[in-house]
Design a protein around this motif. Structure first.
Motif, PDB file in Angstrom:
ATOM      1  N   LEU A 184       0.874  -0.984  -0.072  1.00  0.00           N
ATOM      2  CA  LEU A 184      -0.151  -0.010   0.061  1.00  0.00           C
ATOM      3  C   LEU A 184       0.994   1.374  -0.031  1.00  0.00           C
ATOM      4  O   LEU A 184       1.936   1.486   0.691  1.00  0.00           O
TER       5      LEU A 184
ATOM      6  N   GLU B 183       0.573   4.826   0.337  1.00  0.00           N
ATOM      7  CA  GLU B 183      -0.251   6.109   0.831  1.00  0.00           C
ATOM      8  C   GLU B 183       0.003   7.245   0.301  1.00  0.00           C
ATOM      9  O   GLU B 183       1.203   7.689   0.642  1.00  0.00           O
TER      10      GLU B 183
ATOM     11  N   THR C 186      -5.584  12.597   1.045  1.00  0.00           N
ATOM     12  CA  THR C 186      -6.663  11.595   1.572  1.00  0.00           C
ATOM     13  C   THR C 186      -7.457  11.640   0.117  1.00  0.00           C
ATOM     14  O   THR C 186      -7.452  12.505  -0.796  1.00  0.00           O
TER      15      THR C 186
ATOM     16  N   THR D  54      -8.663   5.135  -3.543  1.00  0.00           N
ATOM     17  CA  THR D  54      -7.517   3.954  -3.826  1.00  0.00           C
ATOM     18  C   THR D  54      -7.691   3.002  -5.274  1.00  0.00           C
ATOM     19  O   THR D  54      -8.643   2.631  -5.558  1.00  0.00           O
TER      20      THR D  54
ATOM     21  N   ALA E 169      -6.062   0.168  -7.639  1.00  0.00           N
ATOM     22  CA  ALA E 169      -5.179  -1.001  -7.280  1.00  0.00           C
ATOM     23  C   ALA E 169      -4.613  -1.287  -8.756  1.00  0.00           C
ATOM     24  O   ALA E 169      -5.147  -1.154  -9.821  1.00  0.00           O
TER      25      ALA E 169
ATOM     26  N   GLY F 295      -4.717  10.277  -3.259  1.00  0.00           N
ATOM     27  CA  GLY F 295      -5.258   9.243  -2.739  1.00  0.00           C
ATOM     28  C   GLY F 295      -4.297   7.928  -2.532  1.00  0.00           C
ATOM     29  O   GLY F 295      -2.761   8.303  -2.378  1.00  0.00           O
ATOM     30  N   ASN F 296      -4.648   6.780  -2.773  1.00  0.00           N
ATOM     31  CA  ASN F 296      -3.653   5.845  -2.667  1.00  0.00           C
ATOM     32  C   ASN F 296      -3.462   4.478  -3.660  1.00  0.00           C
ATOM     33  O   ASN F 296      -4.461   4.748  -4.481  1.00  0.00           O
ATOM     34  N   VAL F 297      -2.427   3.973  -3.819  1.00  0.00           N
ATOM     35  CA  VAL F 297      -2.342   3.216  -4.816  1.00  0.00           C
ATOM     36  C   VAL F 297      -1.919   1.688  -4.142  1.00  0.00           C
ATOM     37  O   VAL F 297      -1.236   1.855  -3.221  1.00  0.00           O
ATOM     38  N   LYS F 298      -2.616   0.993  -4.503  1.00  0.00           N
ATOM     39  CA  LYS F 298      -2.486  -0.519  -4.045  1.00  0.00           C
ATOM     40  C   LYS F 298      -1.920  -1.322  -4.804  1.00  0.00           C
ATOM     41  O   LYS F 298      -2.393  -1.577  -6.027  1.00  0.00           O
TER      42      LYS F 298
ATOM     43  N   VAL G  89     -10.708  -0.615  -2.087  1.00  0.00           N
ATOM     44  CA  VAL G  89     -10.003  -0.246  -3.402  1.00  0.00           C
ATOM     45  C   VAL G  89     -11.529   0.087  -4.293  1.00  0.00           C
ATOM     46  O   VAL G  89     -12.395  -0.378  -4.353  1.00  0.00           O
TER      47      VAL G  89
ATOM     48  N   LEU H 272      -6.777   9.450  -9.609  1.00  0.00           N
ATOM     49  CA  LEU H 272      -6.649   9.814  -8.454  1.00  0.00           C
ATOM     50  C   LEU H 272      -6.872  11.518  -8.361  1.00  0.00           C
ATOM     51  O   LEU H 272      -7.872  12.040  -7.904  1.00  0.00           O
TER      52      LEU H 272
END
Ligand code: NI
Length: 396
Positions: free
Chosen positions: A62, A64, A68, A71, A73, A127-130, A157, A392
């Motif tokens: 993950l 982060e 915020t 996410t 993937a 945001g996040n990338v998983k 996700v 994102l």
């Protein structure tokens, strides 16, 4: 060229190094301990939060972002095949009977490279990338156990993206193939047992010949696609194995057949077991035998989300150029367990052509001389990184 594409180019030599390391050390199915440890190790070095042992030996990293947001993937498969390599490459598999003959070594390297360049910009990410690394794509399936073990949760996700390398039709190396909607088939499996009555080959009237009945069953099954299914709807019924009998002059009492059943539409897929069951039972009963079926659902139809796919195609055109992105005119009846992820969240799966006749890279997936043109590896990174970044951004 975008800054991410430029950075992707700069990690090219590392992508090659990772890919060759993986290529030399292929692992099969669910048993990918060294590959998983290698992946987890690299992700930790990059500062990602790593969860390993997900649904078996799956790895989730993950990243982060500084802001915020949702996410996205990125999924790669890590497993190789039970094939003995015949490429003669200096970095060929060190293990006879095991080979990365489907390019998953390249997929893994590309996802790692994407993690590396995005990690260096994490503060700016909206945001996040998983990063999801799964075992067992080639069987028995690694996506489903990872999902069941929460790979798409914490954080949840919202979209997923994945790719496959290889000789993709006749597309020149570095061409991206996209397709909206159904792109790859469901892959269900059926095992059929015909129970007759064995006996002397000279006295067929005292027996119920499982071979003769099995042959009729195989023939009759061909009429499901030709007569029961809408001709405009793709479907495949292939009986790939048929085992019966022990001697040339003895009538077999049992025949066992195995086959694959493939569709591009879920509604048709749901009807296939009944078509097959009725046909098998009808033929077997009509000829005095008993039949039993074991129908095992495999991967679902792989369906790309139209909106996400359009977004991705736009990104790919900007990253690699308009002429490098083609819309695939037809799906393929091959299967992919990426379909499980795309069943849960919208996203897209695309092909990145890595065949190159000028370099002798012409062999199809699973061939002992399969190879990839490594020059396309950075392009995979550029596509993933740019798509993640922009998606994102668009949600922010
Ligand atoms: Ni594959």
């Amino acid at each position: 060229m975008s800054f991410l594409a430029e950075e992707a180019r700069r990690v090219q030599s590392r992508l090659v190094q990772w890919r060759r390391h993986l290529h030399q050390n292929p692992e099969i199915g669910t048993e990918v301990p060294q590959t998983a440890a290698f992946v987890a190790g690299r992700l930790r070095e990059m500062g990602l939060a790593v969860r390993d042992g997900v649904g078996g030996l799956g790895v989730v990293g993950l990243l982060e972002g500084g802001h915020t947001g949702p996410t996205l993937a990125i999924r790669a498969d890590m497993d190789a095949l039970k094939v003995t390599e015949e490429t003669g490459l200096p970095f060929a598999s060190k293990h006879p009977g095991r080979m990365h003959a489907c390019g998953h070594d390249g997929h893994t390297a590309i996802a790692l490279g994407t993690a590396e360049i995005l990690a260096s910009h994490r503060e700016q990410l909206q945001g996040n990338v998983k990063f999801i690394f799964q075992p067992a794509e080639e069987g028995p399936g690694g996506a489903k156990p990872m999902i069941q073990d929460g790979a798409l949760l914490n954080p949840k996700v919202d979209a997923v993206i994945g790719l496959h390398l290889g000789v993709i039709w006749d597309l020149p190396p570095g061409t991206v193939g996209v397709r909206s909607g159904p792109m790859m088939a469901s892959t269900d499996r059926v095992e059929i047992t015909i129970k007759g009555k064995g006996g002397h080959g000279a006295m067929p009237h005292q027996t119920v010949d499982a071979v003769a009945i099995g042959a009729q069953v195989v023939t009759a099954l061909q009429t499901i696609v030709s007569r029961r299914v809408d001709p405009l709807e793709p479907a495949v019924v292939t009986i790939g194995s048929f085992h019966a009998g022990t001697a040339f002059n003895v009538i077999a009492d049992t025949a066992v057949m195995q086959g694959t059943v493939r569709c591009l539409r879920e509604s048709l897929r749901q009807r296939m077991p009944e078509h097959i069951e009725r046909m098998v039972q009808g033929v077997a009963t009509g000829m005095g035998a008993e039949a039993s079926l074991n129908y095992r659902p495999g991967h679902p139809v792989l369906e790309n989300d139209p909106e996400f796919t359009a977004f991705f195609a736009g990104v790919a055109k900007e990253v690699l150029g308009e002429g490098k992105v083609v819309t695939l005119s037809q799906p393929t009846m091959g299967g992919e367990d990426m379909s499980y992820f795309l069943n849960e969240v919208p996203g897209t799966y695309f092909f990145l052509a890595s065949g190159n006749p000028a370099k002798g890279i012409v062999y199809p997936h699973h061939h002992p001389r399969f190879d990839i043109d490594e020059d396309v590896l950075w392009m995979g990174v550029a596509l993933f990184a740019e798509a993640a970044w922009r998606w994102l951004d668009n949600q922010a």
